[in-house]
Design a protein around this motif. Structure first.
Motif, mmCIF file in Angstrom:
data_model
loop_
_atom_site.group_PDB
_atom_site.id
_atom_site.type_symbol
_atom_site.label_atom_id
_atom_site.label_comp_id
_atom_site.label_asym_id
_atom_site.label_seq_id
_atom_site.Cartn_x
_atom_site.Cartn_y
_atom_site.Cartn_z
ATOM 1 N N ALA A 37 0.853 -1.188 0.000
ATOM 2 C CA ALA A 37 0.000 0.000 0.000
ATOM 3 C C ALA A 37 0.884 1.231 0.000
ATOM 4 O O ALA A 37 2.068 1.148 0.296
ATOM 5 N N THR A 38 0.333 2.370 -0.303
ATOM 6 C CA THR A 38 1.095 3.615 -0.310
ATOM 7 C C THR A 38 0.873 4.356 0.986
ATOM 8 O O THR A 38 -0.258 4.595 1.377
ATOM 9 N N ALA A 39 1.961 4.699 1.656
ATOM 10 C CA ALA A 39 1.882 5.439 2.919
ATOM 11 C C ALA A 39 1.711 6.917 2.621
ATOM 12 O O ALA A 39 2.220 7.417 1.629
ATOM 13 N N VAL A 52 4.391 0.465 1.537
ATOM 14 C CA VAL A 52 4.465 -0.035 2.907
ATOM 15 C C VAL A 52 3.600 -1.278 3.026
ATOM 16 O O VAL A 52 2.454 -1.282 2.579
ATOM 17 N N SER A 53 4.139 -2.326 3.634
ATOM 18 C CA SER A 53 3.345 -3.519 3.886
ATOM 19 C C SER A 53 2.223 -3.185 4.852
ATOM 20 O O SER A 53 2.413 -2.399 5.786
ATOM 21 N N PRO A 54 1.059 -3.778 4.688
ATOM 22 C CA PRO A 54 -0.076 -3.480 5.566
ATOM 23 C C PRO A 54 0.190 -3.775 7.047
ATOM 24 O O PRO A 54 -0.468 -3.183 7.892
ATOM 25 N N ARG A 57 1.078 -0.398 8.543
ATOM 26 C CA ARG A 57 0.217 0.770 8.341
ATOM 27 C C ARG A 57 -0.352 1.354 9.630
ATOM 28 O O ARG A 57 -0.311 2.567 9.818
ATOM 29 N N PRO A 58 -0.869 0.554 10.583
ATOM 30 C CA PRO A 58 -1.402 1.150 11.815
ATOM 31 C C PRO A 58 -0.337 1.817 12.684
ATOM 32 O O PRO A 58 -0.652 2.627 13.539
ATOM 33 N N LEU A 60 2.157 3.708 11.478
ATOM 34 C CA LEU A 60 2.729 4.873 10.803
ATOM 35 C C LEU A 60 2.578 6.195 11.565
ATOM 36 O O LEU A 60 3.547 6.961 11.626
ATOM 37 N N THR A 74 9.179 -5.006 2.650
ATOM 38 C CA THR A 74 7.939 -5.393 1.985
ATOM 39 C C THR A 74 7.934 -6.879 1.666
ATOM 40 O O THR A 74 6.938 -7.402 1.177
#
Length: 186
Positions: A37-39, A52-54, A57-58, A60, A74
């Motif tokens: 995914a894109t950060a 960024v790997s999911p 993501r939380p 970030l 990744t």
């Protein structure tokens, strides 16, 4: 979300949550089939968005506050079809540590731990120790083999980027660790 559904998902546990109270528990479709995914480009994440790997993501928003440019892998060699959970060990100005585990409640215990990622401000710390390895993009890292006794320590690769030092450790082969770290450097 549609892309994530199509290629498989990875597990995430955010500090302060549990597997039953709001944690994102996701399963990969097959080894190394991790969604990208894109950060958002904000704070310590840099001017340009980065894949960024999911599982990260939380984390970030807390990682952005560290003001350390992120180097997040990744690719997760040897994870197979196991779920992975990313948790923050440390997230303060100038320093972060992320633990990657096979279970939500592992907390870095030897039996369920995949690896660690560390980024920190490192002015004048000298050259990292270990055997030089090429990580791609003209970056040289330094490999240290994990030692075994009653249990085995993870092998690590450390490299410098500007005023920052990064160390990634995992209980995988040397070649797989180079792949793991290489996906963070690129």
């Amino acid at each position: 979300i549609e892309v994530l559904t199509a290629i498989g998902l990875v597990g995430v546990l955010v500090p302060g949550t549990t597997a039953h109270a709001g944690a994102t528990l996701l399963q990969p479709a097959r080894p190394l089939a991790y969604a990208i995914a894109t950060a958002p480009a904000a704070g310590g994440l840099g001017a340009a968005a980065k894949a960024v790997s999911p599982i990260f993501r939380p984390l970030l928003p807390a990682l952005a506050r560290t003001q350390v440019p992120l180097k997040l892998p990744t690719v997760f060699p040897e994870a197979g079809t196991h779920r992975l959970y990313a948790t923050l060990g440390t997230a303060k100005r100038g320093h972060y540590i992320i633990e990657i585990d096979y279970t939500a409640d592992c907390h870095g215990a030897n039996v369920c731990h995949y690896g660690d990622l560390e980024g920190r401000r490192a002015p004048g710390t000298g050259k990292p120790t270990g055997s030089p390895v090429q990580l791609g993009h003209h970056v040289t890292g330094y490999f240290v083999l994990g030692q075994c006794g009653a249990s085995c320590a993870e092998s690590t690769i450390t490299w410098d980027s500007g005023r920052f030092r990064y160390t990634v450790g995992a209980k995988v082969s040397r070649a797989d660790l180079i792949t793991f770290v290489g996906s963070a450097v690129s």
